[in-house]
Design a protein around this motif. Structure first.
Motif, PDB file in Angstrom:
ATOM      1  N   TYR A  55       0.816  -1.209   0.000  1.00  0.00           N
ATOM      2  CA  TYR A  55       0.000   0.000   0.000  1.00  0.00           C
ATOM      3  C   TYR A  55       0.855   1.268   0.000  1.00  0.00           C
ATOM      4  O   TYR A  55       0.432   2.296  -0.506  1.00  0.00           O
ATOM      5  CB  TYR A  55      -1.009  -0.018   1.149  1.00  0.00           C
ATOM      6  N   HIS A  56       2.047   1.185   0.527  1.00  0.00           N
ATOM      7  CA  HIS A  56       2.929   2.350   0.462  1.00  0.00           C
ATOM      8  C   HIS A  56       3.333   2.614  -0.989  1.00  0.00           C
ATOM      9  O   HIS A  56       3.355   3.766  -1.431  1.00  0.00           O
ATOM     10  CB  HIS A  56       4.158   2.157   1.347  1.00  0.00           C
TER      11      HIS A  56
ATOM     12  N   SER B 109     -11.715   1.575   0.533  1.00  0.00           N
ATOM     13  CA  SER B 109     -11.654   1.767   1.990  1.00  0.00           C
ATOM     14  C   SER B 109     -10.327   1.284   2.565  1.00  0.00           C
ATOM     15  O   SER B 109      -9.751   1.911   3.451  1.00  0.00           O
ATOM     16  CB  SER B 109     -12.828   1.082   2.683  1.00  0.00           C
ATOM     17  N   THR B 110      -9.814   0.185   2.047  1.00  0.00           N
ATOM     18  CA  THR B 110      -8.522  -0.333   2.518  1.00  0.00           C
ATOM     19  C   THR B 110      -7.392   0.606   2.096  1.00  0.00           C
ATOM     20  O   THR B 110      -6.510   0.931   2.896  1.00  0.00           O
ATOM     21  CB  THR B 110      -8.269  -1.742   1.973  1.00  0.00           C
ATOM     22  N   PHE B 111      -7.448   1.040   0.848  1.00  0.00           N
ATOM     23  CA  PHE B 111      -6.426   1.970   0.370  1.00  0.00           C
ATOM     24  C   PHE B 111      -6.445   3.248   1.199  1.00  0.00           C
ATOM     25  O   PHE B 111      -5.397   3.748   1.615  1.00  0.00           O
ATOM     26  CB  PHE B 111      -6.654   2.304  -1.108  1.00  0.00           C
TER      27      PHE B 111
ATOM     28  N   ALA C  16      -3.565   5.126   3.257  1.00  0.00           N
ATOM     29  CA  ALA C  16      -3.180   6.466   2.808  1.00  0.00           C
ATOM     30  C   ALA C  16      -3.192   7.448   3.973  1.00  0.00           C
ATOM     31  O   ALA C  16      -2.293   8.276   4.106  1.00  0.00           O
ATOM     32  CB  ALA C  16      -4.110   6.937   1.694  1.00  0.00           C
ATOM     33  N   LYS C  17      -4.202   7.357   4.832  1.00  0.00           N
ATOM     34  CA  LYS C  17      -4.258   8.250   5.998  1.00  0.00           C
ATOM     35  C   LYS C  17      -3.082   7.997   6.931  1.00  0.00           C
ATOM     36  O   LYS C  17      -2.524   8.934   7.495  1.00  0.00           O
ATOM     37  CB  LYS C  17      -5.582   8.076   6.742  1.00  0.00           C
ATOM     38  N   ARG C  18      -2.706   6.748   7.105  1.00  0.00           N
ATOM     39  CA  ARG C  18      -1.554   6.429   7.964  1.00  0.00           C
ATOM     40  C   ARG C  18      -0.263   6.987   7.380  1.00  0.00           C
ATOM     41  O   ARG C  18       0.564   7.546   8.099  1.00  0.00           O
ATOM     42  CB  ARG C  18      -1.436   4.920   8.162  1.00  0.00           C
ATOM     43  N   PHE C  19      -0.086   6.828   6.065  1.00  0.00           N
ATOM     44  CA  PHE C  19       1.138   7.333   5.433  1.00  0.00           C
ATOM     45  C   PHE C  19       1.173   8.855   5.466  1.00  0.00           C
ATOM     46  O   PHE C  19       2.213   9.448   5.705  1.00  0.00           O
ATOM     47  CB  PHE C  19       1.268   6.823   3.998  1.00  0.00           C
ATOM     48  N   LYS C  20       0.036   9.486   5.241  1.00  0.00           N
ATOM     49  CA  LYS C  20      -0.028  10.945   5.259  1.00  0.00           C
ATOM     50  C   LYS C  20       0.285  11.468   6.660  1.00  0.00           C
ATOM     51  O   LYS C  20       1.044  12.417   6.812  1.00  0.00           O
ATOM     52  CB  LYS C  20      -1.409  11.422   4.818  1.00  0.00           C
TER      53      LYS C  20
END
Length: 100
Positions: A12-13, A38-40, A44-48
């Motif tokens: 996902y990263h 929803s999974t992506f 994405a929120k975690r990486f941001k």
């Protein structure tokens, strides 16, 4: 971290980086990549969040001025609809404490 979760995070990263450089909306990107939105978006929120810069206070140096009118000398916009209006310059430590 479990091995499967680590692989998911890496996958996902890579998707997140490709999405950021694609210029596409997240939903369109997910449809084109056959990825569940929803999974992506969870990843994405975690990486941001992990790349956001830490907020800091920067002191602004201003020469003391004497004001003899009813005109404000400074305005600090808080939101689009609110502001702090100063008719004399406050002490920087007061502003810092106010914003903390």
């Amino acid at each position: 971290m479990k091995k499967e979760q680590h692989k998911s995070q890496q996958r996902y990263h890579q998707l997140y980086l490709r999405w950021k450089s694609s210029g596409k909306g997240a939903r369109v990107f997910c449809e084109q990549e056959s990825v569940k939105y929803s999974t992506f978006w969870y990843w994405a929120k975690r990486f941001k969040a992990s790349t956001l810069p830490e907020a800091e206070f920067i002191e602004m140096k201003v020469n003391k001025i004497e004001v003899k009118s009813s005109q404000p000398v400074a305005e600090l916009r808080v939101t689009d609809k609110s502001a702090l209006v100063f008719y004399e310059l406050p002490e920087p430590s007061w502003v810092k404490a106010l914003l903390a």
